[in-house]
Design an enzyme around this catalytic site. Structure first.
Site, PDB file in Angstrom:
ATOM      1  N   ASP A 354       0.849  -1.202   0.207  1.00 45.26           N
ATOM      2  CA  ASP A 354       0.223  -0.056  -0.369  1.00 45.26           C
ATOM      3  C   ASP A 354       0.993   1.011  -0.309  1.00 45.26           C
ATOM      4  O   ASP A 354       1.769   1.374   0.226  1.00 45.26           O
ATOM      5  CB  ASP A 354      -0.949   0.539   0.946  1.00 45.26           C
ATOM      6  N   ASP A 730      31.819 -32.327  10.854  1.00 46.22           N
ATOM      7  CA  ASP A 730      31.029 -31.692  10.068  1.00 46.22           C
ATOM      8  C   ASP A 730      29.853 -30.832  10.222  1.00 46.22           C
ATOM      9  O   ASP A 730      30.177 -29.872   9.869  1.00 46.22           O
ATOM     10  CB  ASP A 730      29.514 -33.147   9.578  1.00 46.22           C
TER      11      ASP A 730
HETATM   12  P1  ATP Z   1      -2.969   3.211   1.323  1.00 50.20           P
HETATM   13  O1  ATP Z   1      -1.969   4.076   0.540  1.00 50.20           O
HETATM   14  O2  ATP Z   1      -2.443   2.507   2.404  1.00 50.20           O
HETATM   15  O3  ATP Z   1      -3.735   1.932   1.021  1.00 50.20           O
HETATM   16  P2  ATP Z   1      -4.855   5.337   1.725  1.00 50.20           P
HETATM   17  O4  ATP Z   1      -5.467   6.208   2.953  1.00 50.20           O
HETATM   18  O5  ATP Z   1      -5.108   6.070   0.326  1.00 50.20           O
HETATM   19  O6  ATP Z   1      -4.098   4.094   2.638  1.00 50.20           O
HETATM   20  P3  ATP Z   1      -7.192   4.595   2.387  1.00 50.20           P
HETATM   21  O7  ATP Z   1      -6.961   4.671   4.016  1.00 50.20           O
HETATM   22  O8  ATP Z   1      -8.189   3.760   2.238  1.00 50.20           O
HETATM   23  O9  ATP Z   1      -6.388   4.162   1.629  1.00 50.20           O
HETATM   24  O10 ATP Z   1      -8.385   5.728   1.693  1.00 50.20           O
HETATM   25  C1  ATP Z   1      -9.459   5.711   1.221  1.00 50.20           C
HETATM   26  C2  ATP Z   1      -9.415   7.567   0.502  1.00 50.20           C
HETATM   27  O11 ATP Z   1     -10.114   7.478   2.058  1.00 50.20           O
HETATM   28  C3  ATP Z   1      -7.789   8.465   0.467  1.00 50.20           C
HETATM   29  O12 ATP Z   1      -7.661   8.616  -0.160  1.00 50.20           O
HETATM   30  C4  ATP Z   1      -8.741   9.560   1.764  1.00 50.20           C
HETATM   31  O13 ATP Z   1      -9.699  10.784   0.311  1.00 50.20           O
HETATM   32  C5  ATP Z   1      -9.930   8.985   2.506  1.00 50.20           C
HETATM   33  N1  ATP Z   1      -9.687   9.222   3.813  1.00 50.20           N
HETATM   34  C6  ATP Z   1      -8.947   9.066   3.981  1.00 50.20           C
HETATM   35  N2  ATP Z   1      -8.554   8.336   5.251  1.00 50.20           N
HETATM   36  C7  ATP Z   1      -9.645   9.320   6.126  1.00 50.20           C
HETATM   37  C8  ATP Z   1      -9.899   9.366   7.007  1.00 50.20           C
HETATM   38  N3  ATP Z   1      -9.614   9.587   8.369  1.00 50.20           N
HETATM   39  N4  ATP Z   1     -11.522  10.173   7.684  1.00 50.20           N
HETATM   40  C9  ATP Z   1     -11.656  10.974   6.098  1.00 50.20           C
HETATM   41  N5  ATP Z   1     -11.362  10.369   5.234  1.00 50.20           N
HETATM   42  C10 ATP Z   1     -10.549   9.955   4.794  1.00 50.20           C
END
Ligand code: ATP
Length: 931
Positions: A354, A730
């Site tokens: 990820d 050995d």
């Molecule tokens: P990875 O790259 O590790 O998969 P990620 O953070 O990109 O992680 P997700 O955690 O599934 O993947 O987040 C997807 C999307 O959700 C992010 O791009 C962001 O726009 C939104 N997001 C992430 N964290 C939050 C949060 N705490 N509250 C609201 N939206 C969030």
């Protein structure tokens, strides 16, 4: 019993405060009184049990049988030597096992769970073992419940209790539920409101029972169960062995050590060799019968042959190598949870990672903002028209910024940092607008919402992935006024997302809804958007490049926007063209055939949900790859399990992800995966070297004996000689080979190993046979030297029969056997030095990189010397004293394997030069042709 009490009653009884928790002083006092919050360790094996376990091995049975037969034949010294060596082997094995167990126990401590508690009004992280009754514990999706809790707050909290009840469907928890109300009445409304009437009735039915089934205690969370969704808080009602899981002692099974595929294969090899030794004995008998020889003498020889065929030191060497590599991996920030993964790591051909935190630093800072349909820098924020935007990002937030403490998701903390610059604090704002409800973030919805009281109205703030949030918006906030959202404005917002994403910024939208009814997270007003910078880890690009050289593909799988993912992927060298990116939506719509085709080129998957991750992992596996997959969230557990190697993040990973994983990265760093793969490849290489080394020695012994007996001569080696070599001289060099420092660059210049590949693939068998025959040749040559000299002296014809007759003389036989024994023993030491690297001359090897090998060789020579020069050992082994001249001559003969090694290098050097182009194409190296 706390399930029948109200929250207030529970607090009074446990003398705690729901908001402030315990004081540190009180917590320390209770800890002193009740001890650690830990389950008792399962009963450990006794010394006698582990000793007997060491003897419980078919190979040892063969040896013990040999000792008994020797005893019956009055070969007392042989019998004693066999028994002593077997005992020594068992004791060493026992000590090693104890050490390995200790190492694994200390690893367990490294991965032991932590808990978030509220003490003195502040949230802090402590080891779960320090929890005491009365502590207030915060629960989050993915965490393991650290003690038995009476829940005090729940927000869509779901807990999977299969560890306790066997029920794998998560149970929805409710803090307001009371199993037996104060007035004897059950609070059924709590259930009806949540549409769980049936459960309510069921519990109502249980009301009269004194014992309420665990699965029906909706206001309790139990130790070792897992939070799969939502958030909550609870007060600790029981710790350690007083918890429900602690009471069910039978559930705490002894963990069974899993054997690695290599260990299994070697176990099978051991069985084959035992069978082979029996066949050889039978063949020898047949020959003896045909040759009309003394049957008792032949029986002794047959025993020696059986002992020669069995690689006694092999299982111990392999187990020790694997256990040592696990400890070595800790130094490169990798905790191995399952031993077989050490081997599998070396065969990994696809690493799915990820993005956030693994390929990037997870150090988020807001770089640009978008409100009122305009992109601007964060410095320009703070005007009156931005108030709602800042309020939204502060209130729809679970992060904690207090003093120097930062608790929570870096994405959320970045938002709190930003609003704090403009004087907004979450705790202060929440006093004014208390949170009444929330819908926790989940990576399927990609958003979260919080509900707040504003006067007598409810305001909802939603934040999440802009594309998802935008779908839920019907209006937009422009300079403080809510106006319907036009298509043109939607387009502008999408363009802003693309513009921010193409600069590798992570985008997050804020929306709100004041009052209103109807479904939640619908009919929202778009407030604004932030673009956050999360710099790539500086070492990640290098690791991706080295993976490419090593034939390992890096695949980025992220929940982030496709443009952000592409921009980061390009920076890191994972992709070069946008066509190499695919969104989760496309993954869901492609049929299997097209999807598998796409996997040939796609290296970035964006906006994926956890179920897409499983499909991606399975797809790569279906194409014949060995897949490693990283993950941290509760929803990553299925894909971690589906991968050949599930890698959980030690710092940000949830307990669920860690439990589903095979290895844990303690620094969450992508480059660490490379180190783990290098170590995995190195361990396999080392074990392969040890096995080939040990088996060539066994083959040498068998051939020496067999050829001599076939010619009608006396046996050149006694069984005690063979055992001495197999188990003493050995083992140490084999261990030194097993822990050798490999050249990391060399290892990573080869393609990954085919997991089905035999240990003897790529020339390993030829190598074993070549050295086995060479060692037999020089040992026989040494054996013949003495009778040859006698024949020459007596001037009798040089015939096999005369050799046989001369060898019937005991003193001559003893000296001849001493020669063969000494050459065989010493040749192993020379052979081990060459085996360190079959493609490198010994003059180019870094000998001080493997001090154990130096020690093993010095000790080996001294031991070999002792056997012929120390009187009581000479008596036991039936050996003769040797002069310095004899020692030098025998040492020269014994060095033949090393001379052969050097000649092969010369030969293969030429071969490498000639075949350079061909090898580049096939990505094979000289070593693979040789080994
Ligand atoms: P990875 O790259 O590790 O998969 P990620 O953070 O990109 O992680 P997700 O955690 O599934 O993947 O987040 C997807 C999307 O959700 C992010 O791009 C962001 O726009 C939104 N997001 C992430 N964290 C939050 C949060 N705490 N509250 C609201 N939206 C969030």
């Amino acid at each position: 019993m706390f399930e029948t009490k109200s929250i207030r009653e529970t607090c009074v009884q446990l003398d705690s405060d729901i908001d402030k928790g315990l004081t540190e002083k009180e917590a320390a006092r209770r800890y002193e009184e009740n001890g650690k919050n830990e389950l008792k360790e399962p009963r450990k094996k006794t010394v006698v049990e582990s000793f007997l376990e060491q003897l419980n091995d078919p190979l040892i049975y063969v040896l013990l049988a040999a000792a008994v037969i020797s005893l019956l034949l009055h070969e007392i010294s042989d019998a004693v030597i066999i028994a002593v060596v077997v005992l020594m082997n068992a004791v060493v094995g026992m000590i090693q096992e104890g050490k390995a167990q200790k190492a694994l126990d200390s690893l367990k401590k490294l991965t032991s769970p932590h808990a978030y508690v509220i003490r003195e009004g502040k949230e802090k992280e402590i080891p779960a073992s320090q929890l005491v009754v009365g502590d207030i514990v915060c629960l989050d999706a993915g965490c393991q419940v650290p003690a038995d809790l009476r829940l005090t707050r729940t927000s869509s909290l779901k807990v999977e209790e299969s560890a306790l009840t066997g029920e794998s469907v998560p149970i929805e928890k409710d803090a307001s539920f009371i199993a037996k109300g104060a007035g004897g009445g059950l609070r059924r409304e709590a259930y009806e409101e949540k549409g769980l009437e049936a459960a309510g009735k069921k519990a109502a039915g249980n009301r009269k029972d004194t014992h309420i089934p665990l699965g029906d205690r909706y206001n309790m969370a139990f130790m070792s169960t897992i939070v799969t969704y939502g958030r909550g808080e609870g007060i600790v009602t029981a710790t350690g062995m007083d918890t429900e899981i602690g009471k069910i002692a039978s559930l705490i099974n002894e963990s069974h050590e899993e054997l690695t595929p290599l260990q299994k294969r070697l176990g099978e090899l051991g069985k084959i060799l035992s069978l082979l030794s029996l066949l050889l004995c039978a063949a020898l008998f047949m020959i003896a019968l045909l040759q009309k020889r003394n049957l008792i003498e032949m029986l002794i020889t047959a025993i020696s042959l059986a002992v020669a065929a069995v690689p006694e030191g092999l299982p111990a060497v392999v187990t020790i190598c694997l256990a040592l590599s696990v400890t070595k991996m800790v130094k490169v920030h990798t905790i191995v949870r399952k031993l077989p993964s050490v081997e599998t790591l070396g065969a990994v051909s696809v690493v799915c990672s990820d993005k956030t935190g693994t390929l990037t630093q997870n150090k988020m800072t807001v770089e640009s903002c978008f409100t009122n349909q305009k992109i601007f820098g964060k410095k320009d924020l703070g005007k009156e028209e931005h108030k709602e935007f800042l309020k939204g990002m502060t209130l729809c937030n679970d992060g904690v910024l207090e003093g120097g403490e930062r608790i929570g998701d870096p994405t959320e903390l970045a938002l709190l940092d930003l609003s704090a610059r403009f004087g907004m604090r979450r705790d202060e704002l929440e006093k004014e607008f208390p949170r009444t409800k929330e819908l926790a973030f989940d990576s399927n919805r990609k958003m979260m919402s919080t509900f707040h009281q504003r006067g007598n109205q409810t305001v909802t703030y939603t934040k999440g992935a802009p594309d998802e949030v935008l779908k839920k918006c019907s209006s937009v906030l422009l300079y403080g006024r809510t106006v319907p959202l036009t298509e043109q404005q939607r387009k502008q917002i999408r363009q802003a997302v693309e513009s921010m994403s193409s600069q590798a910024l992570r985008t997050l939208a804020i929306a709100m809804r004041a009052g209103g009814s109807g479904p939640v997270e619908e009919g929202l007003t778009f407030v604004g958007m932030v673009g956050m910078k999360d710099p790539a880890r500086p070492e990640a690009a290098g690791a991706v490049a080295r993976f490419r050289d090593a034939g390992v593909s890096t695949v980025m799988i992220t929940g982030d926007h496709v443009d952000t993912a592409f921009a980061i992927g390009k920076q890191l060298g994972i992709v070069s063209r946008p066509e190499q990116c695919l969104t989760g939506e496309a993954v869901a719509h492609l049929d299997e055939e097209r999807f598998l085709q796409k996997l040939d080129t796609v290296r970035v998957f964006a906006r994926v949900s956890p179920e897409h991750k499983v499909r991606i992992v399975k797809g790569f596996k279906a194409k014949g790859n060995i897949v490693a997959m990283t993950g941290d969230g509760v929803n990553d557990a299925p894909s971690l399990k589906a991968a050949d190697i599930g890698i959980a993040m030690g710092m940000t990973g949830t307990d669920v992800a860690k439990q589903a994983s095979d290895i844990i990265l303690t620094d969450d760093n992508f480059a660490t995966i490379e180190k783990a793969i290098v170590e995995g490849r190195g361990v396999y290489e080392n074990i392969k070297k040890s096995v080939i080394f040990l088996l060539s020695s066994n083959l040498g012994e068998i051939m020496t004996m067999f050829l001599a007996v076939l010619c009608g001569l006396a046996s050149p080696l006694k069984s005690s000689h063979i055992l001495w070599i197999n188990l003493i001289t050995d083992s140490l060099p084999a261990l030194a080979l097993g822990v050798d420092n490999n050249d990391a660059d060399g290892l990573m210049r080869r393609p990954p190993r085919d997991p089905k590949e035999s240990l003897f693939a790529g020339g390993g068998l030829a190598c074993t046979c070549f050295y086995g025959l060479l060692i037999a040749g020089i040992s026989l040559a040494a054996f013949f030297t003495i009778p040859y000299a006698v024949i020459l002296e007596r001037q009798i014809p040089l015939t096999i029969n005369n050799f046989a007759t001369v060898l019937q003389h005991e003193a001559i036989l003893n000296r001849a056997q001493t020669y063969a024994f000494t050459v065989l023993g010493m040749s192993q030491l020379f052979h081990a030095v060459g085996m360190r690297d079959v493609r490198k001359s010994i003059f180019k090897m870094k000998h001080f990189d493997n001090k154990l090998m130096i020690a093993a060789c010095v000790l080996g020579f001294l031991l070999q010397f002792a056997v012929t020069e120390i009187p009581f050992l000479t008596a036991a082994f039936g050996t003769a004293h040797l002069t310095l001249r004899e020692w030098l001559r025998l040492a020269f003969l014994a060095s033949f394997p090393l001379l052969a090694h050097e000649l092969m290098i010369l030969f293969s050097f030429d071969f490498v030069r000639k075949g350079n182009r061909k090898q580049k194409l096939s990505a094979k190296t000289a070593s693979e042709y040789m080994l």
